[in-house]
Every structure is written in C-alpha cells, then in structure tokens.
Design a protein around this motif. Structure first.
Motif, PDB file in Angstrom:
ATOM      1  N   GLY A 238       1.599   5.656   7.031  1.00 43.18           N
ATOM      2  CA  GLY A 238       0.358   4.900   6.935  1.00 43.18           C
ATOM      3  C   GLY A 238      -0.095   4.357   8.270  1.00 43.18           C
ATOM      4  O   GLY A 238      -1.288   4.389   8.597  1.00 43.18           O
TER       5      GLY A 238
ATOM      6  N   ARG B 144      -4.600   6.537   0.265  1.00 48.02           N
ATOM      7  CA  ARG B 144      -5.705   5.603   0.020  1.00 48.02           C
ATOM      8  C   ARG B 144      -5.242   4.149  -0.037  1.00 48.02           C
ATOM      9  O   ARG B 144      -5.851   3.272   0.557  1.00 48.02           O
ATOM     10  CB  ARG B 144      -6.426   5.976  -1.272  1.00 48.02           C
ATOM     11  N   ALA B 145      -4.175   3.866  -0.767  1.00 47.47           N
ATOM     12  CA  ALA B 145      -3.725   2.470  -0.890  1.00 47.47           C
ATOM     13  C   ALA B 145      -3.267   1.920   0.453  1.00 47.47           C
ATOM     14  O   ALA B 145      -3.516   0.752   0.777  1.00 47.47           O
ATOM     15  CB  ALA B 145      -2.601   2.371  -1.918  1.00 47.47           C
ATOM     16  N   ARG B 146      -2.601   2.758   1.269  1.00 49.70           N
ATOM     17  CA  ARG B 146      -2.169   2.304   2.590  1.00 49.70           C
ATOM     18  C   ARG B 146      -3.361   2.008   3.485  1.00 49.70           C
ATOM     19  O   ARG B 146      -3.382   1.006   4.216  1.00 49.70           O
ATOM     20  CB  ARG B 146      -1.260   3.360   3.228  1.00 49.70           C
TER      21      ARG B 146
ATOM     22  N   ALA C   9      -7.326   1.250  -4.719  1.00 50.86           N
ATOM     23  CA  ALA C   9      -7.107   2.688  -4.634  1.00 50.86           C
ATOM     24  C   ALA C   9      -7.430   3.419  -5.922  1.00 50.86           C
ATOM     25  O   ALA C   9      -7.661   4.637  -5.905  1.00 50.86           O
ATOM     26  CB  ALA C   9      -5.659   2.973  -4.235  1.00 50.86           C
TER      27      ALA C   9
ATOM     28  N   ARG D 135       0.517   4.530  -9.735  1.00 53.20           N
ATOM     29  CA  ARG D 135      -0.218   3.288  -9.526  1.00 53.20           C
ATOM     30  C   ARG D 135      -0.357   2.479 -10.813  1.00 53.20           C
ATOM     31  O   ARG D 135      -0.395   1.250 -10.776  1.00 53.20           O
ATOM     32  CB  ARG D 135      -1.597   3.595  -8.927  1.00 53.20           C
TER      33      ARG D 135
ATOM     34  N   ALA E 127      -4.976  -1.177   2.453  1.00 54.88           N
ATOM     35  CA  ALA E 127      -4.169  -2.337   2.851  1.00 54.88           C
ATOM     36  C   ALA E 127      -4.600  -2.827   4.234  1.00 54.88           C
ATOM     37  O   ALA E 127      -4.687  -4.045   4.475  1.00 54.88           O
ATOM     38  CB  ALA E 127      -2.687  -1.972   2.855  1.00 54.88           C
TER      39      ALA E 127
ATOM     40  N   GLY F 174       0.816  -1.208   0.000  1.00 55.62           N
ATOM     41  CA  GLY F 174       0.000   0.000   0.000  1.00 55.62           C
ATOM     42  C   GLY F 174       0.846   1.252   0.000  1.00 55.62           C
ATOM     43  O   GLY F 174       0.531   2.239  -0.684  1.00 55.62           O
TER      44      GLY F 174
ATOM     45  N   ASP G  24       1.120   4.220  -3.002  1.00 53.35           N
ATOM     46  CA  ASP G  24       0.846   5.631  -2.733  1.00 53.35           C
ATOM     47  C   ASP G  24       1.989   6.551  -3.151  1.00 53.35           C
ATOM     48  O   ASP G  24       1.778   7.745  -3.367  1.00 53.35           O
ATOM     49  CB  ASP G  24       0.550   5.850  -1.246  1.00 53.35           C
TER      50      ASP G  24
ATOM     51  N   TRP H 170      -7.815  -4.725   3.777  1.00 50.18           N
ATOM     52  CA  TRP H 170      -7.610  -6.048   3.195  1.00 50.18           C
ATOM     53  C   TRP H 170      -7.003  -7.007   4.208  1.00 50.18           C
ATOM     54  O   TRP H 170      -7.293  -8.216   4.193  1.00 50.18           O
ATOM     55  CB  TRP H 170      -6.722  -5.953   1.953  1.00 50.18           C
TER      56      TRP H 170
ATOM     57  N   PRO I 275      -3.983  -3.626  -2.813  1.00 46.43           N
ATOM     58  CA  PRO I 275      -4.185  -2.256  -2.319  1.00 46.43           C
ATOM     59  C   PRO I 275      -4.194  -1.225  -3.443  1.00 46.43           C
ATOM     60  O   PRO I 275      -4.997  -0.277  -3.428  1.00 46.43           O
ATOM     61  CB  PRO I 275      -3.008  -2.045  -1.365  1.00 46.43           C
ATOM     62  N   ALA I 276      -3.307  -1.385  -4.421  1.00 39.83           N
ATOM     63  CA  ALA I 276      -3.252  -0.442  -5.539  1.00 39.83           C
ATOM     64  C   ALA I 276      -4.525  -0.519  -6.368  1.00 39.83           C
ATOM     65  O   ALA I 276      -5.052   0.500  -6.818  1.00 39.83           O
ATOM     66  CB  ALA I 276      -2.025  -0.723  -6.404  1.00 39.83           C
TER      67      ALA I 276
END
Length: 542
Positions: free
Chosen positions: A224, A355-357, A140, A88, A360, A80, A84, A363, A136-137
C-alpha cells in the motif's frame, strides 16, 4: 449541439442525487453508516460530559478527543491493508461486534458507578480503534454497491449521512444525558452498533476469487505504501486534500467560539448553524451530479474551495445570526462539493485490490488536516482574535488553491480499472517455487531515433504502473552496442509477487502498456527475459 443538450438532460433524469437509493443494498448500508456516525457523535458527547464530572480539568477533557482520534493515525493504514486482504463484509462485522461490546461494557460500568477517568479514556480509545479499523473498509465497499456512473452521487449521499449524524447525534446524546446520564448514552450506542451489525449480516457480498495465497499484513502494508508513492492520481488527491482541509477546518474548530463570543448567543444558535451547514450540504449533494457532467472535477474543487474561502471571510465579518447562517449555508454547500469530489476522485483512481489501503491515506489526510488545522487555528485565534484567524485561514485557502493547481484529480475519471484474468500475460513457469526470487525482467524494444522522446514519455507512465503494482528498481537503458535497442528492466521480489503483479493489471494499465509497445518496430514482439536470481532471495535483500 441540440443533440448533446438532449443527451445531458436525459442523463440528468437518469442519474440524480438520490439515484443510488434505487439499489436495495446501498440503501441498507447507507442507513448503517448513518447509525454508525450517530453513535460516534453520541459517544463524543457522552464521554466528554462524563469526564467533566470525573476529572473536570481542560487537560482531561481534551484527552477524550485525543483518545478518539489517535487510533486513526496509528491504525488507518494497517486497517486498510486488512480490509484489502480479507473479506470486507466479515471485517466490518468484526468491527461492529468490537464496538458494540465496548460501548455496552462501558455503559454497564458507568451505570453501576465503576467507571473512572482512566477507564473512560481506555474505552474511548478502544471505540476509536473500532472506528479507525472500520472507515477504510466502509469507503472501499461503495464502488461495489452502485454502478461507476452513480459513484459521485453515492459518495455525496454518504457525506449527507455524516452531516445529518453530526446534527442529530449530539442532540440525541444531550437529551439522554439530561434524562438518564452518560451511561444510558453508551448503552444506546451499543444498540446502534447492534442494528448496524444486523444490517451488515443481511448483505450477501460476492467475494472476488484469487488462486494466489492472501498477502500477509506487513507485506500488504508495504504494498500500500508503494502504491501511494507511485500513484500520481492518489498523490494529487492527497495534496489537494491537505491544501483544503487544513485551512477549511478553521470554521469548524472556531464555530462554538463564534457563537459564544462573536454572536453573543447560546446553544440554540449553535444548533441553528449546524442545521444551516446540513442544508447547504444537501444542496451541494443535489447539485453535484449535474455539475460533474458539465465541468471537470478539478474545476469543481477549485471553485468550491474558492467559495468556501469567501464564506469564511463573510463569517469573519458577521456580527448577527442571520449573516452567520447565510455564511454557514455556503460553507456547507462548498464543503460537500469539495470533500465529495476528492473522495470520488480517490475511489475512481483506486483498483479494487488496493482500494481500502488507498482510502486509508485519504482518511489520514482528512482527519489529520481537520485535527491539526483545528489546533493551529485555535492558537491563532487565541493569539489574535477569531475574525482575524478566519481571514488568515481564508487567505491560506486561496494560496492552497494556487499551490495545488497542477495536481489534477480528474485524469482517471474514464479509466477502466477492471482487472484482467490472471493468465493474460502467458503461461507461468511450473518448476519455480512461489518464494523463489528475486526475478529480473528485461524487455527489449527496437525504437526509431525520431520516436525516442515520445517512447520515453510513454514508458514513464508505464514505469508508474509497474512500480505501484509491485516492481522495484525500474529503469530504461540504451543498448551501447546495438543502436535503436532500448531495454526496460525491473526487479520483482519473488515468483509470488510476479503472479500478483499480473493479477493486479487492469484494462487501463494494459492500454498504457500497449501504447508504449506500439513504438516497437521489430517484426516480432519485444523480447522478454525473466531471470531468476542464482544467489537467492535472502542474500539479495540482506
């Protein structure tokens, strides 16, 4: 009232379950995520079947699933962070190249008879690494593909893709294994990943620009973790997720045993139950856009979770296929509603820079809850019996609803997470190097005594924003020598982090800050002091 109802009907026509498909890029990447999930399920079937030939022991067969899931717990947060701090699109291209190469090489080695149990576990682990890095990507990018009002439908459609893949992936793999063996399954997976790679190549992403240097991986991971610690909205999603996935996993984990031992049936019934879940999930996705405009997201999660508990009770008492199918329809519907509502709540509460972190963490809760719950309910079913395990899981699910009742996930549905321009807070000192720090920021407010409690409540909200955006050691003080003066203070690691904190400020964050500053009674704005450490960065933090 008539005007409101007319407006709701107009909105329902405009935004439905399939509305995101109007966007060509979303359609293309939806097909890509469908193919990725089909390939993942095919990999599970192909690897599991091959291991029964190479080392037919329960331990070795179970290690195949462990090799798939373990990378997620090890790598989700670093993945993640990377998603970020880099583009991406390029990151996703890299993951697809990795998985296509791993699947293709495993296929070649298997077809030539070279693959042994160790090599199979190694390549399965490598493919698990690719999936862990990708998810995660992938989550995002969804808010980049559709307008905010269509996000719920877009998340639901992604969930449909996952459920469709869960149904057809094993069927495709089983057909290929029967015809040509597991090696052909792995080669087919490589083809799927190559198609996904082509689709991502076609996506022309507008990359957000920043004048600041990119974060280092370790710093991004630390940021994160700090955001997750201080984000009330993300914590609420994680608590709600834990209280649902751990207990809801019972029906998924025990389904094969339900078919074989309780229903006295075989693979065709198992496929039928999976199909019922898929139909229920699609029904839930169709209903979600209408429901979300009539009741809160929290209400949907509570009611859908309660409905899931009832369906598990019905499944526990089912001894005929028709009754089990009806229960699975409800399970699919309520699963879709709960999972997509939680995912959307996470998406809505996360600004783009983290967002991706943040996803994560979601998830990890999802996969951890499913994996851990499966182990727990498998053990309970072994010690007692399958119906009793389902009944206990259902009771625990209702307890989870009660425990998580006050963790609201719908509070940020209207928040504007658009970031402000980097110069919104005024000029930047030019004679300070980026690495210099730490920096102490103090802000003086003149507050009327009767407003003190309300001001402290407003500053508590601002504290969370400061800390999740990069501040440390935040506090609010009363000036002992000047009645009415209250001083906010917080520490920032370096000049670079101070600039990043400015860049991370969203419109919603600024609104919270301005509400707090509205209590200030002085004729001029609150006095702000930024103090650079005279001792030095290293000595302060050593």
């Amino acid at each position: 009232m008539a005007i409101d109802e007319t407006q709701h009907k107009k909105e329902d026509r405009q935004i439905g379950a399939w509305t995101p498909f109007r966007h060509g890029v979303f359609r293309m990447l939806w097909i890509a995520i469908l193919f990725v999930n089909i390939a993942s399920w095919m990999q599970d079937v192909g690897a599991g079947w091959l291991m029964t030939s190479l080392a037919p022991t329960p331990v070795m067969v179970s290690l195949v699933q462990a090799a798939t899931s373990t990378p997620f717990f090890l790598l989700a947060i670093p993945a993640g962070a990377m998603a970020d701090i880099v583009d991406r699109r390029r990151f996703l291209i890299g993951t697809q190249v990795w998985m296509a190469c791993c699947a293709g090489l495993l296929g070649i080695l298997t077809l030539t008879g070279v693959t042994g149990s160790f090599l199979l576990l190694l390549f399965t682990f490598c493919l698990g690494v690719g999936i862990a890095m990708m998810m995660p990507a992938w989550g995002a990018i969804i808010p980049e593909l559709v307008p905010r009002e269509e996000l719920q439908s877009a998340v639901a459609l992604n969930s449909i893709a996952i459920n469709v893949a869960r149904s057809i992936g094993p069927a495709i793999a089983g057909t290929i294994v029967a015809a040509a063996g597991s090696g052909a399954v792995f080669m087919a997976n490589a083809c799927f990943y190559t198609i996904v790679l082509f689709l991502i190549f076609r996506w022309k992403r507008n990359v957000p620009q920043s004048t600041l240097p990119a974060e280092h991986l370790i710093s991004a991971v630390r940021t994160g973790l700090r955001f997750a610690r201080h984000s009330q909205a993300l914590r609420a999603v994680m608590v709600r997720g834990c209280c649902f996935f751990i207990f809801a996993s019972a029906s998924w984990a025990l389904m094969p045993l339900i078919v074989r031992q309780e229903l006295k049936s075989g693979p065709s019934t198992y496929g039928l139950l999976l199909a019922c879940i898929g139909v229920g999930a699609i029904t839930g996705a169709i209903l979600m856009p209408r429901l979300i405009r009539r009741v809160t997201r929290d209400t949907i999660i509570r009611c859908a979770s309660a409905l899931y508990g009832l369906a598990m009770l019905a499944l526990a008492m089912s001894d005929i296929v028709a009754a089990a199918c009806a229960a699975m329809l409800v399970i699919g519907l309520s699963w879709m509603m709960t999972a997509s509502a939680l995912m959307t709540a996470a998406q809505i509460s996360l600004p783009g820079w983290v967002r991706a972190r943040g996803l994560a963490f979601f998830w990890i809760v999802f996969t951890g809850g499913m994996a851990g719950g499966s182990v727990i309910w498998g053990q309970v079913a072994g010690l007692l019996n399958i119906p009793t395990a389902l009944i206990i899981a259902s009771i625990c699910l209702y307890i989870g609803i009660a425990v998580s009742w006050r963790f609201y996930v719908g509070l940020h549905d209207k928040a504007d997470l658009t970031t402000l321009s980097s110069d919104w807070a005024g000029p930047v000192p030019r004679n300070i190097e980026m690495h210099e720090g730490p920096i102490m920021v103090t802000i003086e407010y003149l507050i009327r005594p009767e407003d003190a409690d309300d001001f402290i409540a407003a500053m508590t909200r601002l504290r969370d924003i400061r800390q999740r955006n990069g501040a440390m050691m935040w506090n609010l003080f009363n000036d002992m020598t000047r009645p009415g003066i209250m001083v906010e203070s917080y520490l920032i690691e370096s000049m670079l982090e101070m600039l990043r904190q400015r860049e991370r400020m969203t419109v919603s964050d600024l609104e919270v800050r301005e509400k707090a500053r509205a209590f200030h009674q002085g004729s001029s704005p609150p006095k702000v002091n930024r103090l650079l450490s005279a001792i030095g960065h290293r000595r302060i933090f050593e």
